[in-house]
Design a protein around this motif. Structure first.
Motif, PDB file in Angstrom:
ATOM      1  N   GLY A  33      40.734  40.905  34.252  1.00 47.54           N
ATOM      2  CA  GLY A  33      39.808  41.522  35.214  1.00 47.54           C
ATOM      3  C   GLY A  33      38.722  42.275  34.367  1.00 47.54           C
ATOM      4  O   GLY A  33      38.261  41.703  33.403  1.00 47.54           O
ATOM      5  N   GLY A  34      38.401  43.570  34.944  1.00 47.45           N
ATOM      6  CA  GLY A  34      37.391  44.238  34.294  1.00 47.45           C
ATOM      7  C   GLY A  34      37.506  44.689  32.881  1.00 47.45           C
ATOM      8  O   GLY A  34      36.488  44.854  32.122  1.00 47.45           O
ATOM      9  N   ASP A  57      45.159  35.902  39.457  1.00 49.93           N
ATOM     10  CA  ASP A  57      44.249  36.094  40.511  1.00 49.93           C
ATOM     11  C   ASP A  57      43.304  35.033  40.663  1.00 49.93           C
ATOM     12  O   ASP A  57      42.989  34.396  39.606  1.00 49.93           O
ATOM     13  CB  ASP A  57      43.509  37.689  40.481  1.00 49.93           C
ATOM     14  N   VAL A  59      38.881  34.726  41.425  1.00 49.74           N
ATOM     15  CA  VAL A  59      37.843  35.435  41.387  1.00 49.74           C
ATOM     16  C   VAL A  59      37.080  35.987  42.807  1.00 49.74           C
ATOM     17  O   VAL A  59      37.201  34.800  43.842  1.00 49.74           O
ATOM     18  CB  VAL A  59      36.534  34.652  40.946  1.00 49.74           C
ATOM     19  N   ASN A  63      34.613  41.037  42.475  1.00 47.19           N
ATOM     20  CA  ASN A  63      34.506  41.122  41.020  1.00 47.19           C
ATOM     21  C   ASN A  63      33.512  41.203  40.311  1.00 47.19           C
ATOM     22  O   ASN A  63      33.310  41.483  39.042  1.00 47.19           O
ATOM     23  CB  ASN A  63      35.588  39.849  40.673  1.00 47.19           C
ATOM     24  N   CYS A  64      32.304  40.684  41.137  1.00 50.52           N
ATOM     25  CA  CYS A  64      31.027  40.514  40.416  1.00 50.52           C
ATOM     26  C   CYS A  64      30.393  41.598  39.764  1.00 50.52           C
ATOM     27  O   CYS A  64      29.363  41.243  38.886  1.00 50.52           O
ATOM     28  CB  CYS A  64      30.228  39.712  41.327  1.00 50.52           C
ATOM     29  N   GLN A  67      33.505  42.167  36.191  1.00 52.24           N
ATOM     30  CA  GLN A  67      34.163  40.890  35.290  1.00 52.24           C
ATOM     31  C   GLN A  67      33.382  39.820  34.846  1.00 52.24           C
ATOM     32  O   GLN A  67      32.588  39.388  35.553  1.00 52.24           O
ATOM     33  CB  GLN A  67      35.166  40.387  36.184  1.00 52.24           C
ATOM     34  N   ALA A  70      32.993  36.540  36.612  1.00 48.97           N
ATOM     35  CA  ALA A  70      32.924  36.646  38.134  1.00 48.97           C
ATOM     36  C   ALA A  70      31.293  36.451  38.340  1.00 48.97           C
ATOM     37  O   ALA A  70      30.533  37.525  37.802  1.00 48.97           O
ATOM     38  CB  ALA A  70      33.284  37.908  38.501  1.00 48.97           C
ATOM     39  N   LYS A  79      40.876  32.791  37.963  1.00 45.41           N
ATOM     40  CA  LYS A  79      40.297  33.844  36.982  1.00 45.41           C
ATOM     41  C   LYS A  79      40.589  33.067  35.637  1.00 45.41           C
ATOM     42  O   LYS A  79      39.599  32.952  34.777  1.00 45.41           O
ATOM     43  CB  LYS A  79      40.614  35.051  37.037  1.00 45.41           C
TER      44      LYS A  79
END
Length: 252
Positions: A33-34, A57, A59, A63-64, A67, A70, A79
């Motif tokens: 993720g991030g 997960d 996307v 998330n944009c 991440q 993303a 993802k």
């Protein structure tokens, strides 16, 4: 393009033997993720060629903002698959294993963590994170070549100068680390070895409600925390840096 050209700047730091060691190490990363997405990118750009990424997960639009993989184009994609595609564009020869799975106490054996040199934790779930810490530190204690690094809470922060690295039991001011320590004490189960974590000394900010058209506010503070790319990115790159620093030190 030859590998020498692709990793010319890395080799100028690591040397030929160091680069060989870098390319031989096996790394597994839980969570892309991030935090984890930036960690993965940093490792592959440096020259790591054996990387397993684990995340269940897909996307989503939210998330944009933070991440790496993303974008409006990848919304709805798995993802780890979107991340693998990007990493393979950086180094087509890299062995990127993408697992759309969740790490839990029940699935732990499926990942064969004993076969890796570096285990990186960027998991959000408290229970699963605690289980991974116990498992990974037990392996690190048993097999000295295995190193484990973990990310604490990156959400609700905005000051990049407050991001630090410390041994888990020495972290101050981080709610996630505190919750983990309390869980270990309550269950009387403790990590088998010391491990370094990335965390922030910044006092967490407060979530602000989203103002609806009718003037009301709605935001589930218990479930969703605000977060920004420059913070999560530094967390992820610092995790990668811990791996690279360890390899560099061994290579000297």
């Amino acid at each position: 393009m030859e590998k020498l050209d692709l990793f010319n700047r890395s080799q100028r730091l690591f040397g030929e033997d160091g680069m060989l060691r870098l390319q031989q190490k096996r790394v597994i990363l839980f969570g892309v993720g991030g935090v984890g997405s930036w960690c993965a990118e940093s490792l592959v750009r440096a020259g790591v060629t054996h990387l397993t990424i684990v995340d269940s997960d897909k996307v989503c639009v939210t998330n944009c903002n933070r991440q790496l993989m993303a974008t409006t184009r990848t919304i709805g994609q798995v993802k780890v698959q979107a991340m693998k595609e990007r990493l393979s564009e950086i180094n087509p020869d890299a062995e990127i294993i993408a697992l759309q799975q969740i790490y839990t106490q029940e699935t732990a054996a499926e990942f064969h963590l004993e076969t890796y040199d570096y285990i990186i934790d960027a998991i959000d779930s408290l229970k699963d994170k605690a289980d991974l810490i116990l498992h990974a530190t037990a392996l690190s204690h048993q097999h000295k070549h295995i190193q484990f690094f973990s990310s604490m809470g990156a959400a609700l922060r905005i000051d990049p100068t407050k991001i630090q690295v410390a041994e888990f039991w020495n972290i101050k001011g981080d709610a996630l680390a505190r919750a983990l320590r309390n869980k270990f004490k309550r269950n009387k189960e403790f990590p088998s070895s010391k491990f370094k974590c990335v965390y922030s000394e910044e006092t967490p900010l407060e979530n602000k409600g989203i103002v609806a058209q009718d003037g009301s506010q709605s935001f589930d503070k218990a479930q969703i925390n605000g977060s920004l790319c420059h913070i999560t990115g530094i967390f992820g790159m610092t995790l990668a840096g811990l791996v690279l620093q360890d390899i560099y030190t061994i290579s000297r």
